[in-house]
Motif scaffolding. Structure first.
Motif, PDB file in Angstrom:
ATOM      1  N   GLY A 207      75.343  48.952  59.388  1.00  0.00           N
ATOM      2  CA  GLY A 207      76.208  48.325  60.380  1.00  0.00           C
ATOM      3  C   GLY A 207      77.663  48.686  60.167  1.00  0.00           C
ATOM      4  N   ARG A 208      78.081  48.714  58.926  1.00  0.00           N
ATOM      5  CA  ARG A 208      79.464  49.075  58.608  1.00  0.00           C
ATOM      6  C   ARG A 208      79.764  50.518  58.992  1.00  0.00           C
ATOM      7  NH1 ARG A 208      82.430  48.330  52.698  1.00  0.00           N
ATOM      8  NH2 ARG A 208      84.444  49.223  53.301  1.00  0.00           N
ATOM      9  N   ARG A 209      78.784  51.412  58.741  1.00  0.00           N
ATOM     10  CA  ARG A 209      78.999  52.815  59.083  1.00  0.00           C
ATOM     11  C   ARG A 209      79.081  53.007  60.600  1.00  0.00           C
ATOM     12  NH1 ARG A 209      81.768  56.846  58.334  1.00  0.00           N
ATOM     13  NH2 ARG A 209      80.797  58.898  58.462  1.00  0.00           N
ATOM     14  N   ALA A 210      78.267  52.286  61.347  1.00  0.00           N
ATOM     15  CA  ALA A 210      78.321  52.377  62.810  1.00  0.00           C
ATOM     16  C   ALA A 210      79.690  51.951  63.328  1.00  0.00           C
ATOM     17  CB  ALA A 210      77.222  51.508  63.424  1.00  0.00           C
ATOM     18  N   VAL A 211      80.232  50.887  62.752  1.00  0.00           N
ATOM     19  CA  VAL A 211      81.556  50.402  63.153  1.00  0.00           C
ATOM     20  C   VAL A 211      82.644  51.409  62.793  1.00  0.00           C
ATOM     21  CG1 VAL A 211      83.308  48.678  62.558  1.00  0.00           C
ATOM     22  CG2 VAL A 211      81.002  47.954  63.181  1.00  0.00           C
TER      23      VAL A 211
ATOM     24  N   TYR B 216      78.085  47.183  67.937  1.00  0.00           N
ATOM     25  CA  TYR B 216      78.038  47.607  66.542  1.00  0.00           C
ATOM     26  C   TYR B 216      78.686  46.548  65.655  1.00  0.00           C
ATOM     27  CZ  TYR B 216      76.977  52.202  68.580  1.00  0.00           C
ATOM     28  OH  TYR B 216      76.413  53.236  69.280  1.00  0.00           O
ATOM     29  N   TRP B 217      79.780  45.969  66.123  1.00  0.00           N
ATOM     30  CA  TRP B 217      80.419  44.877  65.382  1.00  0.00           C
ATOM     31  C   TRP B 217      79.472  43.675  65.285  1.00  0.00           C
ATOM     32  CZ3 TRP B 217      84.659  44.927  62.482  1.00  0.00           C
ATOM     33  CH2 TRP B 217      85.589  45.953  62.677  1.00  0.00           C
ATOM     34  N   ARG B 218      78.713  43.451  66.359  1.00  0.00           N
ATOM     35  CA  ARG B 218      77.796  42.308  66.347  1.00  0.00           C
ATOM     36  C   ARG B 218      76.680  42.517  65.324  1.00  0.00           C
ATOM     37  NH1 ARG B 218      76.945  41.776  71.735  1.00  0.00           N
ATOM     38  NH2 ARG B 218      78.726  40.364  71.836  1.00  0.00           N
ATOM     39  N   ALA B 219      76.164  43.743  65.228  1.00  0.00           N
ATOM     40  CA  ALA B 219      75.128  44.026  64.220  1.00  0.00           C
ATOM     41  C   ALA B 219      75.687  43.848  62.813  1.00  0.00           C
ATOM     42  CB  ALA B 219      74.596  45.444  64.412  1.00  0.00           C
ATOM     43  N   LEU B 220      76.919  44.321  62.601  1.00  0.00           N
ATOM     44  CA  LEU B 220      77.558  44.150  61.295  1.00  0.00           C
ATOM     45  C   LEU B 220      77.766  42.672  60.992  1.00  0.00           C
ATOM     46  CD1 LEU B 220      78.964  45.301  58.789  1.00  0.00           C
ATOM     47  CD2 LEU B 220      81.073  45.462  60.129  1.00  0.00           C
ATOM     48  N   SER B 221      78.173  41.909  61.991  1.00  0.00           N
ATOM     49  CA  SER B 221      78.394  40.474  61.808  1.00  0.00           C
ATOM     50  C   SER B 221      77.093  39.765  61.432  1.00  0.00           C
ATOM     51  CB  SER B 221      78.984  39.869  63.086  1.00  0.00           C
ATOM     52  OG  SER B 221      79.241  38.496  62.928  1.00  0.00           O
ATOM     53  N   ARG B 222      76.013  40.135  62.085  1.00  0.00           N
ATOM     54  CA  ARG B 222      74.707  39.537  61.767  1.00  0.00           C
ATOM     55  C   ARG B 222      74.299  39.847  60.330  1.00  0.00           C
ATOM     56  NH1 ARG B 222      70.420  41.741  65.369  1.00  0.00           N
ATOM     57  NH2 ARG B 222      69.113  40.302  64.164  1.00  0.00           N
ATOM     58  N   SER B 223      74.561  41.079  59.896  1.00  0.00           N
ATOM     59  CA  SER B 223      74.193  41.435  58.520  1.00  0.00           C
ATOM     60  C   SER B 223      75.065  40.681  57.517  1.00  0.00           C
ATOM     61  CB  SER B 223      74.308  42.949  58.310  1.00  0.00           C
ATOM     62  OG  SER B 223      75.647  43.388  58.345  1.00  0.00           O
ATOM     63  N   LYS B 224      76.348  40.520  57.821  1.00  0.00           N
ATOM     64  CA  LYS B 224      77.223  39.741  56.942  1.00  0.00           C
ATOM     65  C   LYS B 224      76.771  38.287  56.883  1.00  0.00           C
ATOM     66  CE  LYS B 224      81.549  42.392  57.389  1.00  0.00           C
ATOM     67  NZ  LYS B 224      82.961  42.326  57.822  1.00  0.00           N
ATOM     68  N   PHE B 225      76.384  37.746  58.020  1.00  0.00           N
ATOM     69  CA  PHE B 225      75.928  36.364  58.063  1.00  0.00           C
ATOM     70  C   PHE B 225      74.670  36.191  57.219  1.00  0.00           C
ATOM     71  CE2 PHE B 225      73.787  32.696  59.932  1.00  0.00           C
ATOM     72  CZ  PHE B 225      74.841  31.788  60.053  1.00  0.00           C
ATOM     73  N   ALA B 226      73.736  37.134  57.345  1.00  0.00           N
ATOM     74  CA  ALA B 226      72.500  37.052  56.576  1.00  0.00           C
ATOM     75  C   ALA B 226      72.775  37.153  55.082  1.00  0.00           C
ATOM     76  CB  ALA B 226      71.541  38.160  57.008  1.00  0.00           C
TER      77      ALA B 226
END
Length: 272
Positions: A101-105, A114-124
């Motif tokens: 996710g970070r690389r996509a951003v 892409y930010w939303r996917a990164l945010s979901r991974s950070k939340f998890a």
């Protein structure tokens, strides 16, 4: 469908780039600069410069398409890792989900999904503070209006960090915009409960249960409000009344476990 659309447009961009490059090369090859007809060396030099410019533009275009493709593949990988985590509960893929996710951003910072996917991974991964650092980016990419999913995730993050003054404005906004969205009520009620604002917590949980009487978290929240405020009888009554509603077996078992816990604490006596 979304994947097919992405592949189609990327293919169209690639074909367009190739076509434009071919047309440019063909035009340059037939170019005869005015005043340089008698100077073959000068004409060749001009065409060489134009070929170089065309090549540079082609490389930049191809690089842009390559970054689009790479960012999307990282995004898809992040989504797949998160889906496996949500299905299995195993945290094994969370580290790779975050990295992808970070690389996509990094490759395409202007893409909200892409930010939303990164945010979901950070939340998890419970990187709540880091997730909240991205709040301004979400607002900028959303024209100042967060989507429900994003706003709720930020509200949860503030709740877990005990930043209650940040929770309530988000949940209130979500409730104003959609009073039939149950989760903001639960988050808000929990925030009030954690602050020992029992009256406000009770009101919030009752409000959501009037709309969604089978909202498990709201039932548990309301029972806990009464329990921690010293009214254990009302807490047990809330759990008893769940028998009137069609809860699945899982929630029913959790309610029963909670009733046993509260009953034990009611009957327990300090040892002499």
């Amino acid at each position: 469908m979304e994947t097919l659309k992405f592949i189609f447009w990327e293919a169209m961009k690639t074909l367009s780039l190739v076509l434009v490059a071919l047309l440019a090369v063909k035009s340059i090859s037939g170019l005869k600069p005015a005043g340089l007809e008698s100077h073959r060396g000068a004409g060749a030099w001009v065409r060489g410069v134009l070929y170089a410019i065309t090549l540079a533009l082609g490389v930049l275009g191809a690089r842009g398409i390559g970054k689009d493709l790479a960012a999307r593949f990282y995004y898809w990988g992040c989504q797949d890792d998160l889906a496996r985590y949500e299905t299995s509960g195993s945290p094994a893929g969370l580290t790779t989900a975050y990295a992808k996710g970070r690389r996509a951003v990094e490759l395409r910072p202007g893409n909200l999904r892409y930010w939303r996917a990164l945010s979901r991974s950070k939340f998890a991964e419970q990187q709540f503070a880091s997730m909240l650092d991205d709040h301004a980016v979400f607002e900028a990419l959303s024209d100042g209006r967060l989507e429900e999913e994003d706003a709720l995730r930020f509200a949860f993050a503030h709740l877990f960090l005990a930043q209650y003054d940040q929770v309530i404005p988000l949940t209130q906004q979500l409730i104003r915009e959609n009073r039939y969205y149950a989760e903001p009520y639960v988050v808000e009620g929990t925030a009030f409960l954690d602050q020992k604002k029992y009256h406000e917590a009770e009101r919030t949980f009752l409000e959501v249960l009037q709309i969604f009487p089978t909202q498990e978290d709201a039932v548990r929240g309301l029972a806990r409000v009464y329990f921690v405020s010293g009214d254990r009888t009302r807490a047990l009554k809330v759990l008893d009344e769940t028998s009137k509603f069609p809860f699945p077996p899982g929630p029913r078992q959790r309610f029963q476990d909670l009733k046993e816990l509260y009953s034990e604490q009611v009957t327990a006596r300090p040892s002499s």
